[in-house]
Motif scaffolding. Structure first.
Motif, mmCIF file in Angstrom:
data_model
loop_
_atom_site.group_PDB
_atom_site.id
_atom_site.type_symbol
_atom_site.label_atom_id
_atom_site.label_comp_id
_atom_site.label_asym_id
_atom_site.label_seq_id
_atom_site.Cartn_x
_atom_site.Cartn_y
_atom_site.Cartn_z
ATOM 1 N N GLU A 248 0.845 -1.181 0.000
ATOM 2 C CA GLU A 248 0.000 0.000 0.000
ATOM 3 C C GLU A 248 0.886 1.239 0.000
ATOM 4 O OE1 GLU A 248 -1.597 1.272 3.740
ATOM 5 O OE2 GLU A 248 -3.512 1.810 2.835
ATOM 6 N N VAL A 249 0.516 2.209 -0.845
ATOM 7 C CA VAL A 249 1.212 3.492 -0.845
ATOM 8 C C VAL A 249 0.218 4.525 -0.342
ATOM 9 C CG1 VAL A 249 2.348 5.237 -2.277
ATOM 10 C CG2 VAL A 249 2.657 2.813 -2.792
ATOM 11 N N LEU A 250 0.569 5.159 0.767
ATOM 12 C CA LEU A 250 -0.338 6.141 1.353
ATOM 13 C C LEU A 250 0.139 7.543 0.997
ATOM 14 C CD1 LEU A 250 -2.851 6.149 3.249
ATOM 15 C CD2 LEU A 250 -1.244 6.755 5.073
ATOM 16 N N LEU A 251 -0.756 8.343 0.392
ATOM 17 C CA LEU A 251 -0.384 9.695 -0.031
ATOM 18 C C LEU A 251 -0.763 10.728 1.027
ATOM 19 C CD1 LEU A 251 -1.425 9.551 -3.800
ATOM 20 C CD2 LEU A 251 0.636 8.720 -2.662
ATOM 21 N N ASP A 252 -0.221 11.944 0.871
ATOM 22 C CA ASP A 252 -0.422 12.968 1.906
ATOM 23 C C ASP A 252 -1.850 13.508 1.949
ATOM 24 O OD1 ASP A 252 -0.226 14.287 -0.487
ATOM 25 O OD2 ASP A 252 1.206 15.797 0.193
ATOM 26 N N ASN A 253 -2.674 13.187 0.961
ATOM 27 C CA ASN A 253 -4.083 13.606 1.026
ATOM 28 C C ASN A 253 -4.976 12.470 1.522
ATOM 29 O OD1 ASN A 253 -3.931 11.935 -1.156
ATOM 30 N ND2 ASN A 253 -5.117 13.235 -2.537
ATOM 31 N N GLY A 254 -4.340 11.416 2.029
ATOM 32 C CA GLY A 254 -5.107 10.305 2.593
ATOM 33 C C GLY A 254 -5.430 9.211 1.587
ATOM 34 N N THR A 255 -5.141 9.457 0.302
ATOM 35 C CA THR A 255 -5.421 8.424 -0.707
ATOM 36 C C THR A 255 -4.536 7.208 -0.465
ATOM 37 O OG1 THR A 255 -5.901 10.142 -2.318
ATOM 38 C CG2 THR A 255 -5.462 7.952 -3.203
ATOM 39 N N SER A 256 -5.142 6.047 -0.586
ATOM 40 C CA SER A 256 -4.376 4.819 -0.425
ATOM 41 C C SER A 256 -4.351 4.088 -1.768
ATOM 42 C CB SER A 256 -5.046 3.960 0.649
ATOM 43 O OG SER A 256 -4.633 2.625 0.522
ATOM 44 N N LEU A 257 -3.154 3.784 -2.251
ATOM 45 C CA LEU A 257 -3.025 3.089 -3.531
ATOM 46 C C LEU A 257 -2.574 1.656 -3.272
ATOM 47 C CD1 LEU A 257 -1.026 5.862 -5.467
ATOM 48 C CD2 LEU A 257 -3.511 5.567 -5.361
ATOM 49 N N ALA A 258 -3.337 0.721 -3.772
ATOM 50 C CA ALA A 258 -2.955 -0.688 -3.613
ATOM 51 C C ALA A 258 -1.999 -1.058 -4.741
ATOM 52 C CB ALA A 258 -4.197 -1.559 -3.674
ATOM 53 N N ALA A 259 -0.981 -1.835 -4.402
ATOM 54 C CA ALA A 259 0.019 -2.180 -5.420
ATOM 55 C C ALA A 259 0.533 -3.595 -5.221
ATOM 56 C CB ALA A 259 1.188 -1.199 -5.337
ATOM 57 N N ASP A 260 0.942 -4.193 -6.344
ATOM 58 C CA ASP A 260 1.676 -5.457 -6.256
ATOM 59 C C ASP A 260 3.165 -5.174 -6.219
ATOM 60 O OD1 ASP A 260 -0.619 -7.205 -6.541
ATOM 61 O OD2 ASP A 260 -0.753 -6.358 -8.560
ATOM 62 N N MET A 261 3.541 -4.076 -6.876
ATOM 63 C CA MET A 261 4.947 -3.673 -6.809
ATOM 64 C C MET A 261 5.069 -2.154 -6.873
ATOM 65 S SD MET A 261 6.266 -5.073 -10.500
ATOM 66 C CE MET A 261 7.803 -4.160 -10.586
ATOM 67 N N ILE A 262 6.183 -1.662 -6.326
ATOM 68 C CA ILE A 262 6.420 -0.218 -6.268
ATOM 69 C C ILE A 262 7.782 0.040 -6.895
ATOM 70 C CG2 ILE A 262 6.837 1.734 -4.703
ATOM 71 C CD1 ILE A 262 4.995 0.244 -2.667
ATOM 72 N N LEU A 263 7.807 1.013 -7.792
ATOM 73 C CA LEU A 263 9.087 1.398 -8.389
ATOM 74 C C LEU A 263 9.390 2.824 -7.953
ATOM 75 C CD1 LEU A 263 11.446 0.932 -10.311
ATOM 76 C CD2 LEU A 263 9.949 1.525 -12.209
ATOM 77 N N ILE A 264 10.497 2.984 -7.259
ATOM 78 C CA ILE A 264 10.875 4.323 -6.802
ATOM 79 C C ILE A 264 11.856 4.917 -7.804
ATOM 80 C CG2 ILE A 264 11.934 5.669 -4.952
ATOM 81 C CD1 ILE A 264 10.999 3.570 -2.986
ATOM 82 N N SER A 265 11.468 6.044 -8.373
ATOM 83 C CA SER A 265 12.308 6.684 -9.377
ATOM 84 C C SER A 265 12.436 8.155 -9.003
ATOM 85 C CB SER A 265 11.649 6.512 -10.751
ATOM 86 O OG SER A 265 12.438 7.131 -11.721
ATOM 87 N N ALA A 266 13.297 8.415 -8.055
ATOM 88 C CA ALA A 266 13.346 9.751 -7.453
ATOM 89 C C ALA A 266 14.699 10.418 -7.662
ATOM 90 C CB ALA A 266 13.019 9.637 -5.962
ATOM 91 N N GLY A 267 15.371 10.055 -8.739
ATOM 92 C CA GLY A 267 16.629 10.730 -9.055
ATOM 93 C C GLY A 267 17.843 9.889 -8.715
ATOM 94 N N VAL A 268 18.995 10.500 -8.903
ATOM 95 C CA VAL A 268 20.253 9.770 -8.745
ATOM 96 C C VAL A 268 21.139 10.512 -7.754
ATOM 97 C CG1 VAL A 268 21.274 10.958 -10.738
ATOM 98 C CG2 VAL A 268 22.186 8.771 -10.061
ATOM 99 N N ARG A 269 21.947 9.770 -7.043
ATOM 100 C CA ARG A 269 22.947 10.370 -6.160
ATOM 101 C C ARG A 269 24.295 9.751 -6.495
ATOM 102 N NH1 ARG A 269 19.309 13.074 -5.652
ATOM 103 N NH2 ARG A 269 18.255 13.897 -3.823
ATOM 104 N N PRO A 270 25.357 10.571 -6.511
ATOM 105 C CA PRO A 270 26.673 10.022 -6.867
ATOM 106 C C PRO A 270 27.137 8.946 -5.891
ATOM 107 C CG PRO A 270 26.844 12.275 -6.015
ATOM 108 C CD PRO A 270 25.390 11.999 -6.203
#
Ligand SMILES: Cc1cc2nc3c(=O)[nH]c(=O)nc-3n(C[C@H](O)[C@H](O)[C@H](O)COP(=O)(O)OP(=O)(O)OC[C@H]3O[C@@H](n4cnc5c(N)ncnc54)[C@H](O)[C@@H]3O)c2cc1C
Length: 400
Positions: A222-244
């Motif tokens: 489950e991914v819970l958003l800041d407005n209370g929305t709950s998203l059901a998922a089988d998988m989560i892909l985090i794509s939030a940029g790169v760090r050296p």
């Protein structure tokens, strides 16, 4: 005979090795990679996820390339430590390898924001990042027809990966903290047009939303958003940029700001130690793009081998590689409307052109749905930046 050691096997490392060999055919060149395969084309990893390309198709340099150039490539051989006083690097196996000139081309890692629930990604089944071929293989193995994917981060890379997942029949919902897509590649009009095109393809978006928490449920994730929305998922892909990847830089004691600091010759703060690609920052700028890594590697390799080359920067240009959508952005896109701009919005679905300029000197642009126009504008941008008749012709007078 000198001993050149290169840590990494990405574009920066490979172009450096090639540049060294152009100057010096006699010295030893040893490259270390913590991965298992030869140099591959990272930007095509989403196509590996979708199955449109095989791993072999992504290989840029196979074993013959290294053999032909007399380069010793040590695969699956992470370098764990370095001793600049004794001028040697130490592998995870404890082997010490001496150098006369060292290149740090260790690239970067996927950034994982501190979202409660992410913890150590390696131990959360179903939560992924995409940076390497091994990551792509893992994502591909977990994804499939009807799988519910939540993509955290709607940047270029995320959208391309999301497209790969859509193509294999997954449902893809994107959570993006910015209120519009691709804030660094589009302005608000371009983003709106792009969003429409992507929604038609099957993407669903939650824009301007932060991820509060990731949790495991009996049903999956489950991914819970800041407005209370709950998203059901089988998988989560985090794509939030790169760090050296700065671990070795720290062990070498190199000067670091956002990334390893280099001068125009790609020298770090330590004598005979160079850096290139996603691990470094040049004149206050962190690029994180393939062409900059290639060019920086070439400059580093040339100088390491006794030649002379300087890096003056790369005009950043980004394209969204999603079939059916041609988006290219380069230089200053001026989302805030601070500069002058030529703008054209065509009748055709999603056609949008924008060239930002200052008194006729081109600063950057956005092209959606017009690959030819984008190529023309990029050529001018790299040539002389003058708003030539060929550029003006892209903006019929009534829309300019
Ligand atoms: C999915 C995806 C899509 C992308 N799409 C684009 C695009 O469309 N256009 C674009 O311009 N750029 C794109 N990029 C970014 C581009 O791939 C990078 O900017 C580029 O690969 C950086 O090259 P590099 O040589 O600096 O580092 P990397 O390619 O990250 O290579 C680093 C190398 O260092 C090795 N390494 C790290 N630490 C160690 C260690 N301690 N010991 C041994 N080896 C080590 C790694 O195994 C790897 O071989 C994309 C990236 C990703 C992940």
């Amino acid at each position: 005979m000198k001993r050149f050691v290169i840590i990494g096997n990405g574009p920066a490392a490979n172009s450096a090795a090639e540049a060294i060999r152009k100057q010096d055919q006699a010295s030893s060149v040893t490259m270390f990679s913590r991965e298992f395969q030869g140099h591959y084309y990272t930007p095509a990893l989403p196509e590996l996820v979708s199955g449109e390309k095989t791993a072999e198709k992504l290989i840029v340099h196979g074993p013959q390339w290294y053999e032909r150039l007399g380069i010793e490539l040590r695969l699956d051989c992470p370098v764990q430590d370095a001793d600049p006083e004794r001028r040697l690097v130490i592998t995870a196996e404890g082997e010490e390898v001496g150098y006369d000139a060292l290149l740090l081309a260790t690239g970067g890692n996927a950034f994982v924001p501190p979202i409660p629930g992410t913890g150590d990604l390696k131990v959360i089944p179903g939560v992924f990042t995409l940076r390497t071929m091994a990551d792509a293989e893992r994502i591909k193995a977990a994804a499939g027809q009807g799988r519910r994917v939540v993509l955290i981060g709607g940047g270029l890379l995320g959208l391309e990966a999301g497209n790969g997942l859509l193509r294999i029949g997954a449902h893809v919902e994107v959570v993006e903290v910015f209120p519009r897509l691709l804030p660094r590649q589009t302005d608000s009009l371009g983003a709106k047009l792009l969003q429409g095109l992507l929604e038609t393809m099957g993407f669903a978006f939650h824009l301007g939303r932060k991820t509060e928490r990731i949790a495991r449920t009996p049903d999956g994730l489950e991914v819970l958003l800041d407005n209370g929305t709950s998203l059901a998922a089988d998988m989560i892909l985090i794509s939030a940029g790169v760090r050296p990847e700065l671990e070795l830089a720290g062990k070498l004691g190199l000067a670091v700001d956002k990334a390893v600091l280099v001068d125009d010759r790609m020298r770090t703060s330590l004598a005979d130690v160079y850096a290139a690609g996603d691990v470094c920052e040049h004149r206050g700028r962190y690029y994180g793009i393939w062409p900059a890594a290639v060019e920086q590697g070439r400059v580093a390799g040339t100088n390491m081998a006794g030649g002379s080359a300087e890096y003056a920067g790369t005009v950043p240009s980004n394209s969204l590689k999603v079939a059916g959508i041609a988006l290219t952005a380069f230089g200053e896109i001026d989302a805030e409307g601070r500069h002058q701009a030529l703008v054209f919005q065509g009748q055709a679905n999603g056609l949008y052109r924008k060239v930002v300029h200052n008194q006729g000197r081109m600063l950057g642009g956005i092209f959606l749905g017009d690959e030819q126009g984008a190529r023309t504008a990029l050529t001018v941008m790299r040539r002389d930046q003058i708003l030539s008749p060929e550029i003006r012709a892209l903006f019929p007078a009534e829309s300019a």
